[in-house]
Scaffold this active site. Structure first.
Site, PDB file in Angstrom:
ATOM      1  N   ARG A 108      37.909  86.907  49.519  1.00 49.87           N
ATOM      2  CA  ARG A 108      36.681  86.121  50.172  1.00 49.87           C
ATOM      3  C   ARG A 108      35.602  86.750  50.031  1.00 49.87           C
ATOM      4  O   ARG A 108      34.536  87.054  49.086  1.00 49.87           O
ATOM      5  CB  ARG A 108      36.888  87.355  51.298  1.00 49.87           C
ATOM      6  CG  ARG A 108      36.012  86.731  52.668  1.00 49.87           C
ATOM      7  CD  ARG A 108      35.487  88.707  53.885  1.00 49.87           C
ATOM      8  NE  ARG A 108      37.521  88.425  54.621  1.00 49.87           N
ATOM      9  CZ  ARG A 108      37.198  89.955  55.077  1.00 49.87           C
ATOM     10  NH1 ARG A 108      36.674  90.411  54.956  1.00 49.87           N
ATOM     11  NH2 ARG A 108      38.412  89.744  55.368  1.00 49.87           N
ATOM     12  N   ASP A 151      38.058  95.102  52.789  1.00 52.26           N
ATOM     13  CA  ASP A 151      36.760  94.390  52.645  1.00 52.26           C
ATOM     14  C   ASP A 151      36.132  94.522  51.509  1.00 52.26           C
ATOM     15  O   ASP A 151      36.029  95.953  50.602  1.00 52.26           O
ATOM     16  CB  ASP A 151      36.153  95.466  54.167  1.00 52.26           C
ATOM     17  CG  ASP A 151      36.776  94.811  54.573  1.00 52.26           C
ATOM     18  OD1 ASP A 151      37.688  93.074  54.861  1.00 52.26           O
ATOM     19  OD2 ASP A 151      36.510  95.874  56.410  1.00 52.26           O
TER      20      ASP A 151
END
Ligand code: FDA
Length: 343
Positions: free
Chosen positions: A221, A171
């Site tokens: 992402r 992340d």
């Protein structure tokens, strides 16, 4: 205004205790969080898979300042991946894991203690309070020791993921962790080529980062960015963030990597569709958060695109919930009312 008020209030330890200790929060937590245990996470993953959706699981926790906690978080991921594999959910990557580098030790200092974040000169500006509440930290960049510890834990998790036939995505957090997170992902890719990276369109640096990342096979992402940042690092106006997202989107979708388009924004999803690039549906995916636009998740998947749902679980949900509330003013109003009405 409301968003800033919440984020400032959220930085207070008293507010944190009040929020975490009240049943008024439960319904809102349940909307965004799968539950506290790995059994809850597996059950939600199973249900989403039955609905034709892909899944990434996040064990909640961040900004860890305790070496044992960092190790326990890594162990939790290894345990989870074993459980998912035993259920037949991981082979070929339909269920993967998302990990925050600060949850597995990125902020730890040379002695396994907290990085020097607490020894900095006190900063009493509203911006600092917002950064803290948003899950960012106002201190200096991670040290090499933290990078090493986080890399070792992430290697452990990536190995367990590979054994289970799936992978891991790292992340994106506060901008001070960006360089370290990108570096760790890059080093892990030498042994685990499918390890994913996350970039935040809100950061000014990101367009350059995605150009570097748009190389064969790289899983990236792209999200807007959930952390309150200073204007020197990030775009302030929402439309500038959206424009940056569209630019990064074009770079990633035109490149040879594997883009993961993480947004619920209908305009950005429409832009992705309208790019008219020769990409097969299996060469990229949309990603959305558990509890956010669930009907749209199913609709896009039913139309033939790949959709992955980001599913957090665990007891340490406070900073994650605060970010979700800050994204949606109507949630915020509901939440504040529920706190007030409990007296
Ligand atoms: P935007 O905030 O404009 O929302 C568009 C629409 O979506 C809203 O109008 C509303 O309908 C709906 N919506 C959005 N958020 C909602 C909410 N909380 N509750 C209810 N409805 C909501 N960030 C980060 O900094 N690092 C990371 O690693 C990740 N990882 C990540 C993974 C995945 C799969 C997603 C979808 C998002 C992230 N994010 C993230 C969060 C991201 O940066 C961003 O904060 C949120 O996705 C909200 O931005 P949108 O692009 O959805 O647009």
């Amino acid at each position: 205004m409301l968003r800033k008020a919440l984020m400032s209030a959220a930085a207070s330890e008293r507010v944190r205790e009040a929020v975490m200790g009240t049943t008024a929060t439960r319904a809102i937590v349940e909307r965004y969080v799968a539950g506290e245990s790995s059994e809850d996470a597996v059950a939600v993953a199973r249900a989403l898979r039955s609905a034709g959706l892909l899944v990434t699981l996040d064990y909640l926790g961040e900004d860890t300042t305790d070496a044992q906690r960092a190790a326990a978080t890594a162990a939790q991921y290894v345990h989870l991946l074993g459980k998912l594999a035993a259920e037949g959910l991981t082979h070929g990557g339909p269920v993967e894991a998302s990990v925050k580098a600060t949850a597995v030790g990125l902020l730890l200092g040379a002695n396994g203690d907290q990085d020097d974040a607490d020894s900095r000169a006190p900063d009493t500006t509203a911006g600092f309070a917002i950064r803290r509440a948003a899950g960012g930290y106002g201190g200096s960049s991670p040290r090499e020791t933290g990078v090493r510890i986080a890399t070792e834990h992430l290697e452990r998790i990536a190995t367990a993921a590979a054994d289970a036939g799936t992978t891991v995505t790292i992340d994106a957090e506060d901008h001070r962790t960006t360089d370290a997170a990108l570096r760790i992902a890059n080093s892990l890719r030498a042994s685990f080529p499918s390890v994913g990276t996350v970039v935040q369109a809100a950061l000014r640096r990101t367009e350059a980062d995605v150009r570097d990342l748009a190389v064969p096979g790289t899983r990236v992402r792209l999200c807007k960015g959930a952390y309150a940042e200073s204007i020197s690092e990030s775009f302030d106006a929402r439309h500038d963030v959206d424009k940056s997202f569209a630019r990064c989107l074009r770079v990633l979708m035109s490149g040879p990597g594997y883009p993961m388009i993480a947004t619920h924004d209908p305009r950005l999803i429409a832009i992705t569709r309208s790019l008219g690039l020769p990409r097969s549906p299996s060469s990229f995916e949309y990603q959305m958060l558990f509890g956010v636009r669930p009907d749209e998740q199913r609709r896009i998947a039913a139309a033939g695109a790949q959709v992955r749902v980001y599913v957090p679980y665990g007891g340490d949900w406070y900073p994650y919930l605060m970010r979700r509330l800050a994204e949606r003013p109507s949630n915020l109003a509901l939440f504040l009312r529920s706190l007030v009405s409990r007296g």
